[in-house]
Design a protein around this motif. Structure first.
Motif, PDB file in Angstrom:
ATOM      1  N   SER A  53     -23.610  42.006 -17.681  1.00  0.00           N
ATOM      2  CA  SER A  53     -22.977  43.318 -17.861  1.00  0.00           C
ATOM      3  C   SER A  53     -23.296  43.882 -19.254  1.00  0.00           C
ATOM      4  O   SER A  53     -23.664  45.051 -19.410  1.00  0.00           O
ATOM      5  CB  SER A  53     -21.472  43.158 -17.658  1.00  0.00           C
ATOM      6  OG  SER A  53     -20.809  44.319 -17.989  1.00  0.00           O
ATOM      7  N   ILE A  54     -23.183  43.024 -20.274  1.00  0.00           N
ATOM      8  CA  ILE A  54     -23.474  43.462 -21.648  1.00  0.00           C
ATOM      9  C   ILE A  54     -24.946  43.887 -21.763  1.00  0.00           C
ATOM     10  O   ILE A  54     -25.270  44.912 -22.362  1.00  0.00           O
ATOM     11  CB  ILE A  54     -23.145  42.317 -22.649  1.00  0.00           C
ATOM     12  CG1 ILE A  54     -21.632  42.093 -22.689  1.00  0.00           C
ATOM     13  CG2 ILE A  54     -23.692  42.623 -24.049  1.00  0.00           C
ATOM     14  CD1 ILE A  54     -21.181  40.866 -23.469  1.00  0.00           C
ATOM     15  N   ILE A 166     -14.676  43.934 -20.253  1.00  0.00           N
ATOM     16  CA  ILE A 166     -16.038  43.976 -19.706  1.00  0.00           C
ATOM     17  C   ILE A 166     -16.011  43.721 -18.205  1.00  0.00           C
ATOM     18  O   ILE A 166     -15.494  42.686 -17.746  1.00  0.00           O
ATOM     19  CB  ILE A 166     -16.942  42.948 -20.417  1.00  0.00           C
ATOM     20  CG1 ILE A 166     -17.101  43.399 -21.873  1.00  0.00           C
ATOM     21  CG2 ILE A 166     -18.304  42.826 -19.738  1.00  0.00           C
ATOM     22  CD1 ILE A 166     -17.907  42.503 -22.729  1.00  0.00           C
ATOM     23  N   ALA A 167     -16.538  44.668 -17.430  1.00  0.00           N
ATOM     24  CA  ALA A 167     -16.572  44.504 -15.973  1.00  0.00           C
ATOM     25  C   ALA A 167     -17.795  43.668 -15.625  1.00  0.00           C
ATOM     26  O   ALA A 167     -18.925  44.114 -15.835  1.00  0.00           O
ATOM     27  CB  ALA A 167     -16.652  45.871 -15.306  1.00  0.00           C
ATOM     28  N   ILE A 180     -12.626  35.335 -11.068  1.00  0.00           N
ATOM     29  CA  ILE A 180     -12.103  36.133 -12.183  1.00  0.00           C
ATOM     30  C   ILE A 180     -11.653  35.164 -13.286  1.00  0.00           C
ATOM     31  O   ILE A 180     -10.780  34.324 -13.066  1.00  0.00           O
ATOM     32  CB  ILE A 180     -10.890  36.991 -11.742  1.00  0.00           C
ATOM     33  CG1 ILE A 180     -11.262  37.924 -10.587  1.00  0.00           C
ATOM     34  CG2 ILE A 180     -10.332  37.767 -12.915  1.00  0.00           C
ATOM     35  CD1 ILE A 180     -10.122  38.833 -10.129  1.00  0.00           C
ATOM     36  N   SER A 181     -12.243  35.302 -14.453  1.00  0.00           N
ATOM     37  CA  SER A 181     -11.831  34.462 -15.596  1.00  0.00           C
ATOM     38  C   SER A 181     -10.486  34.940 -16.097  1.00  0.00           C
ATOM     39  O   SER A 181     -10.332  36.126 -16.399  1.00  0.00           O
ATOM     40  CB  SER A 181     -12.826  34.675 -16.725  1.00  0.00           C
ATOM     41  OG  SER A 181     -13.646  33.609 -16.830  1.00  0.00           O
ATOM     42  N   ILE A 182      -9.516  34.046 -16.210  1.00  0.00           N
ATOM     43  CA  ILE A 182      -8.193  34.476 -16.690  1.00  0.00           C
ATOM     44  C   ILE A 182      -7.882  33.921 -18.080  1.00  0.00           C
ATOM     45  O   ILE A 182      -6.906  34.326 -18.699  1.00  0.00           O
ATOM     46  CB  ILE A 182      -7.065  34.090 -15.702  1.00  0.00           C
ATOM     47  CG1 ILE A 182      -6.926  32.563 -15.575  1.00  0.00           C
ATOM     48  CG2 ILE A 182      -7.295  34.735 -14.341  1.00  0.00           C
ATOM     49  CD1 ILE A 182      -5.587  32.150 -14.983  1.00  0.00           C
ATOM     50  N   MET A 183      -8.653  32.990 -18.525  1.00  0.00           N
ATOM     51  CA  MET A 183      -8.418  32.444 -19.865  1.00  0.00           C
ATOM     52  C   MET A 183      -9.707  31.802 -20.372  1.00  0.00           C
ATOM     53  O   MET A 183     -10.634  31.587 -19.592  1.00  0.00           O
ATOM     54  CB  MET A 183      -7.287  31.422 -19.831  1.00  0.00           C
ATOM     55  CG  MET A 183      -7.534  30.267 -18.896  1.00  0.00           C
ATOM     56  SD  MET A 183      -6.011  29.479 -18.371  1.00  0.00           S
ATOM     57  CE  MET A 183      -5.427  28.810 -19.917  1.00  0.00           C
ATOM     58  N   ARG A 184      -9.748  31.501 -21.654  1.00  0.00           N
ATOM     59  CA  ARG A 184     -10.917  30.833 -22.226  1.00  0.00           C
ATOM     60  C   ARG A 184     -10.454  29.691 -23.118  1.00  0.00           C
ATOM     61  O   ARG A 184      -9.315  29.681 -23.584  1.00  0.00           O
ATOM     62  CB  ARG A 184     -11.757  31.822 -23.046  1.00  0.00           C
ATOM     63  CG  ARG A 184     -12.263  32.982 -22.230  1.00  0.00           C
ATOM     64  CD  ARG A 184     -13.150  33.900 -23.029  1.00  0.00           C
ATOM     65  NE  ARG A 184     -14.434  33.306 -23.348  1.00  0.00           N
ATOM     66  CZ  ARG A 184     -15.475  33.246 -22.516  1.00  0.00           C
ATOM     67  NH1 ARG A 184     -15.388  33.768 -21.311  1.00  0.00           N
ATOM     68  NH2 ARG A 184     -16.607  32.688 -22.889  1.00  0.00           N
ATOM     69  N   SER A 204      -5.367  33.513 -23.391  1.00  0.00           N
ATOM     70  CA  SER A 204      -5.151  34.051 -22.054  1.00  0.00           C
ATOM     71  C   SER A 204      -5.498  35.529 -22.039  1.00  0.00           C
ATOM     72  O   SER A 204      -5.243  36.254 -23.003  1.00  0.00           O
ATOM     73  CB  SER A 204      -3.699  33.851 -21.645  1.00  0.00           C
ATOM     74  OG  SER A 204      -3.423  32.459 -21.564  1.00  0.00           O
ATOM     75  N   ARG A 205      -6.049  35.952 -20.927  1.00  0.00           N
ATOM     76  CA  ARG A 205      -6.510  37.340 -20.803  1.00  0.00           C
ATOM     77  C   ARG A 205      -5.364  38.231 -20.329  1.00  0.00           C
ATOM     78  O   ARG A 205      -4.501  37.799 -19.551  1.00  0.00           O
ATOM     79  CB  ARG A 205      -7.649  37.341 -19.781  1.00  0.00           C
ATOM     80  CG  ARG A 205      -8.208  38.680 -19.453  1.00  0.00           C
ATOM     81  CD  ARG A 205      -9.364  38.546 -18.480  1.00  0.00           C
ATOM     82  NE  ARG A 205      -9.656  39.840 -17.898  1.00  0.00           N
ATOM     83  CZ  ARG A 205     -10.465  40.028 -16.886  1.00  0.00           C
ATOM     84  NH1 ARG A 205     -11.092  39.004 -16.328  1.00  0.00           N
ATOM     85  NH2 ARG A 205     -10.665  41.241 -16.412  1.00  0.00           N
ATOM     86  N   ASP A 206      -5.380  39.461 -20.745  1.00  0.00           N
ATOM     87  CA  ASP A 206      -4.359  40.443 -20.372  1.00  0.00           C
ATOM     88  C   ASP A 206      -4.205  40.497 -18.843  1.00  0.00           C
ATOM     89  O   ASP A 206      -5.166  40.782 -18.127  1.00  0.00           O
ATOM     90  CB  ASP A 206      -4.818  41.816 -20.912  1.00  0.00           C
ATOM     91  CG  ASP A 206      -3.779  42.899 -20.671  1.00  0.00           C
ATOM     92  OD1 ASP A 206      -2.993  42.769 -19.720  1.00  0.00           O
ATOM     93  OD2 ASP A 206      -3.780  43.878 -21.442  1.00  0.00           O
ATOM     94  N   PRO A 207      -2.976  40.216 -18.335  1.00  0.00           N
ATOM     95  CA  PRO A 207      -2.795  40.163 -16.875  1.00  0.00           C
ATOM     96  C   PRO A 207      -3.105  41.498 -16.203  1.00  0.00           C
ATOM     97  O   PRO A 207      -3.525  41.527 -15.038  1.00  0.00           O
ATOM     98  CB  PRO A 207      -1.314  39.802 -16.715  1.00  0.00           C
ATOM     99  CG  PRO A 207      -0.667  40.087 -18.028  1.00  0.00           C
ATOM    100  CD  PRO A 207      -1.729  39.931 -19.067  1.00  0.00           C
ATOM    101  N   HIS A 208      -2.898  42.607 -16.937  1.00  0.00           N
ATOM    102  CA  HIS A 208      -3.144  43.910 -16.318  1.00  0.00           C
ATOM    103  C   HIS A 208      -4.638  44.098 -16.053  1.00  0.00           C
ATOM    104  O   HIS A 208      -5.031  44.677 -15.047  1.00  0.00           O
ATOM    105  CB  HIS A 208      -2.568  45.037 -17.193  1.00  0.00           C
ATOM    106  CG  HIS A 208      -1.116  44.780 -17.496  1.00  0.00           C
ATOM    107  ND1 HIS A 208      -0.703  44.258 -18.698  1.00  0.00           N
ATOM    108  CD2 HIS A 208      -0.021  44.893 -16.719  1.00  0.00           C
ATOM    109  CE1 HIS A 208       0.617  44.085 -18.654  1.00  0.00           C
ATOM    110  NE2 HIS A 208       1.047  44.467 -17.468  1.00  0.00           N
ATOM    111  N   SER A 209      -5.475  43.569 -16.962  1.00  0.00           N
ATOM    112  CA  SER A 209      -6.923  43.687 -16.732  1.00  0.00           C
ATOM    113  C   SER A 209      -7.348  42.747 -15.599  1.00  0.00           C
ATOM    114  O   SER A 209      -8.282  43.042 -14.852  1.00  0.00           O
ATOM    115  CB  SER A 209      -7.710  43.415 -18.021  1.00  0.00           C
ATOM    116  OG  SER A 209      -7.835  42.032 -18.258  1.00  0.00           O
ATOM    117  N   ILE A 210      -6.641  41.648 -15.435  1.00  0.00           N
ATOM    118  CA  ILE A 210      -6.953  40.720 -14.328  1.00  0.00           C
ATOM    119  C   ILE A 210      -6.606  41.388 -12.994  1.00  0.00           C
ATOM    120  O   ILE A 210      -7.405  41.385 -12.040  1.00  0.00           O
ATOM    121  CB  ILE A 210      -6.166  39.390 -14.499  1.00  0.00           C
ATOM    122  CG1 ILE A 210      -6.619  38.667 -15.775  1.00  0.00           C
ATOM    123  CG2 ILE A 210      -6.332  38.502 -13.266  1.00  0.00           C
ATOM    124  CD1 ILE A 210      -5.746  37.497 -16.191  1.00  0.00           C
TER     125      ILE A 210
END
Ligand code: SAM
Ligand code: SF4
Length: 491
Positions: A53-54, A166-167, A180-184, A204-210
Motif C-alpha cells: 500500500s505504501i 494505512i489501508a 486484519i492486524s489488531i496489534m504489534r 494495540s491498534r485503534d478499535p475504530h480503525s479495525i
C-alpha cells in the motif's frame, strides 16, 4: 500404516520448512514494479499488504515475476534458523537478476532485518536497503536513495506505530477471507523466542480503525476476517495510550479502555454475515469474558489457537511461558464448559527444548491426549542468538533426538486430528466457501466454524456462499460434506 516410520524420514530441513508467498500481478498503470516475497507468520503476510500500500502510493504496481521488478523485497522471518537460511539462499538466487539489471533495488524487510541490522549489508552484498517492521513508512525514501546508489538502513522500533491509517493492498486474496492486524509487538519474554527483539513492544491498534477496515472488507464482498496479533487476548487500547506497558501504568488516568472481548464484540456486530476469527491466544491471557463473547455471537468462529509449547511444567517454566500444565488444562476445561466439545482447539509445540527429558516429552504427548487438539504446528527447538534461552541454557538435546520426539508429536497429532474429524461425521455444519478445492475443480473448499476444511461437490454453490452441509466422510486432514442448503438465513 507405519506413521512413525513414515514421519521419521522427514529431514530436519523439511520439518522446519518455510513457506513463502509472492505478490500477484496488478496493473493500474503505475510506472514501476514491486515484487515482494513474504516468509513466516501471518503477521508478516499482513505487513506485506501494508508495504504494498505504501509503495503503491509512491508509484509502484505489484508483479508476480521478480524479473519484471524494479524493486524486490524479501519480508523475512527469524523465528527458526532454517527461516533465515532460506532467505540467504534466496538472496543468492537474485544475484543474476541484479547482474542483468544493476539498477534493481533489493530490500530485506521484517524480523531478519531487525535482528541483523546493517550487518546484513556487509554479509549480503546485493542488498541495498534493510528495513525493520516499524519503519515501513520510510521505504519510499530509502528506495529513492538506493536508486541514487546509497545503501539505507532503518531498524528503528517504535512504541506506538500500528499503521492504523494505512489501508492494506490485499495480496494473494481469495476475495472471501482477509486478515486484519489488531496489534504489534510482544511484551512476553518466552525464552526461546526472538519476536520481542525483532518486533518491539506491544501496542494495540485503534478499535475504530479495525471496525472500519472490517466494514470496508464486508462491503467489498469479504465474508470472514481474522484478527491478528502475537497475543490477541492481551489487546488493550485507550484513546490516550496504545502502548500496553504504559497503559497498564496509567490506567486510572485514561478515559476508556477497550479490551479484546470488547473489540471482538465490536467486530462481530459489523454483520451477522461476517465471520470473525482471531489468532494467536496466549494461555495466560485468554479470559472467560472472551469465551462468553464467542458464545454470544454465532458469527464468531468456535476455534481457538492456544499454543502450549510443552506439556511439562518444568519445561514451561524454563520457557518462561508463565503458566503451567494445570493452568493450561484449566483453560481448556473452561473452553469445553463454555463453548462445548465442538470448539476447535489447535496448538504450537516445540520438541527438544533445552534439558527436556524423555519423561517430560511424554508429558507433552499425554497433554495432547487430554486436550485432543484438532490441529498443531509442530517444530523442534532451534536456538536463536540473543534470546534468553541462548544466553542461559545449553542447547543440549541432540538433533536426532529432537527429530524423533517431533516425529512422535506429529504422529500423535495425526491420530488426534483423525479422531476429532470422525466426531464430526453425520453432523450438520455451516461452511463458508473459499474457492475451488486443490485436488479437483469439480469440488469446492470451505471451512466450518472450527476452522476445518470441508470439501463439497462444485455444482451447487460458489465462492463466498454459506452452505449448510452434512459431514459424510473424513480423512485426518479434511472433512467431506453433502450440500443441504445454500445461503440459509443467518441474521
Ligand atoms: N505468539 C505466539 C504464541 O506465543 O503462541 C507464537 C508466535 S511464534 C511466531 C510461532 C511459534 O513458533 C511459537 O508458538 C513456537 O511454537 C515456535 N517457535 C518460536 N521460537 C522457536 C524456536 N526458537 N524454535 C522452535 N520453534 C519456535
Ligand atoms: Fe514469542 Fe512468546 Fe511473544 Fe509468542 S508470546 S511472540 S512465543 S515471546
Amino acid at each position: 500404516m507405519d506413521l512413525i516410520k513414515d514421519i521419521d524420514i522427514i529431514s530436519a530441513e523439511e520439518a522446519q520448512a518455510c513457506d513463502y508467498k509472492t505478490t500477484a500481478d496488478e496493473n493500474t498503470g503505475k510506472s514501476k514494479k514491486l515484487y515482494i516475497e513474504s516468509y513466516g507468520c501471518q503477521m508478516n503476510f499482513s505487513d506485506s499488504e501494508i508495504v504494498a500500500s505504501i509503495m503503491k502510493e509512491n508509484g509502484y504496481d505489484t508483479t508476480s515475476d521478480f524479473e519484471q521488478a524494479d524493486v524486490i523485497f524479501l519480508n523475512t522471518c527469524s523465528i527458526r534458523e532454517k527461516a533465515e537460511l532460506t532467505v540467504r539462499k534466496r538472496l543468492s538466487q537474485f544475484q543474476n537478476a541484479k547482474r542483468n539489471k544493476p539498477e534493481l533495488t533489493i530490500g530485506v524487510l521484517g524480523c531478519m532485518a531487525e535482528r541483523l541490522k546493517e550487518n546484513l549489508l556487509s554479509e549480503e552484498k546485493i542488498v541495498d536497503v534493510v528495513v525493520g517492521p516499524d519503519a515501513y513508512r520510510d521505504l519510499p525514501n530509502l528506495v529513492a536513495a538506493a536508486e541514487e546508489g546509497e545503501k539505507g538502513v532503518n531498524t528503528f522500533l517504535s512504541r506506538e506505530e500500528t499503521y492504523a491509517d494505512i489501508a492494506p493492498v490485499r495480496l494473494n486474496s481469495n476475495g472471501v477471507t482477509a486478515f486484519i492486524s489488531i496489534m504489534r509487538g510482544c511484551d512476553n519474554m518466552c525464552s526461546f523466542c526472538v519476536v520481542p527483539f525483532t518486533r518491539g513492544r506491544e501496542r494495540s491498534r485503534d478499535p475504530h480503525s479495525i471496525v472500519a477496515e472490517a466494514k470496508d472488507l464486508f462491503e467489498k464482498g469479504y465474508r470472514e476476517v481474522t484478527l491478528l496479533g502475537q497475543n490477541v487476548d492481551s489487546y488493550k487500547w485507550s484513546p490516550e495510550e496504545n502502548n500496553k506497558a504504559r497503559l497498564n501504568k496509567k490506567e486510572e488516568e485514561v478515559s476508556e479502555v477497550v479490551n479484546f472481548a470488547h473489540l471482538l464484540e465490536m467486530v462481530a456486530q459489523v454483520s451477522p454475515l461476517l465471520r470473525v476469527r482471531f489468532s494467536t491466544s496466549h494461555p495466560k491471557d485468554i479470559t472467560d469474558e472472551v469465551l462468553h463473547t464467542m458464545k454470544k455471537y454465532d458469527n464468531i468462529c468456535k476455534y481457538i489457537h492456544l499454543p502450549v509449547q510443552s506439556g511439562n511444567s518444568r519445561v514451561l517454566e524454563l520457557m518462561n511461558r508463565t503458566y503451567d500444565r494445570e493452568w493450561y488444562l484449566d483453560r481448556v476445561r473452561a473452553i469445553r464448559k463454555i463453548l462445548g466439545e465442538e470448539c476447535g482447539i489447535s496448538s504450537d509445540m516445540i520438541a527438544g527444548f533445552c534439558t527436556e527429558t524423555e519423561e517430560e516429552h511424554q508429558e507433552t504427548l499425554s497433554l495432547m491426549d487430554i486436550v485432543k487438539y484438532d490441529f498443531s504446528y509442530m517444530f523442534f527447538y532451534s536456538e536463536r542468538p540473543g534470546t534468553l534461552a541462548a544466553k542461559k541454557f545449553e542447547d543440549d538435546i541432540p538433533l536426532e533426538t529432537k527429530k524423533r520426539r517431533l516425529a512422535e508429536i506429529i504422529a500423535k497429532q495425526t491420530e488426534l486430528s483423525y479422531e476429532r474429524n470422525k466426531m464430526d461425521l453425520g453432523q450438520e455444519q455451516l461452511i463458508l466457501i473459499e474457492g475451488t478445492a486443490k485436488k479437483s475443480d469439480q469440488q469446492l473448499k470451505g471451512r466450518n466454524s472450527a476452522n476445518k476444511v470441508v470439501i463439497i461437490p462444485a455444482d451447487l454453490a460458489k465462492k463466498g456462499d454459506y452452505v449448510k452441509v452434512k459431514i459424510t466422510d473424513c480423512s485426518p486432514a479434511t472433512l467431506f460434506g453433502e450440500v443441504l442448503e445454500v445461503n440459509p438465513v443467518l441474521a
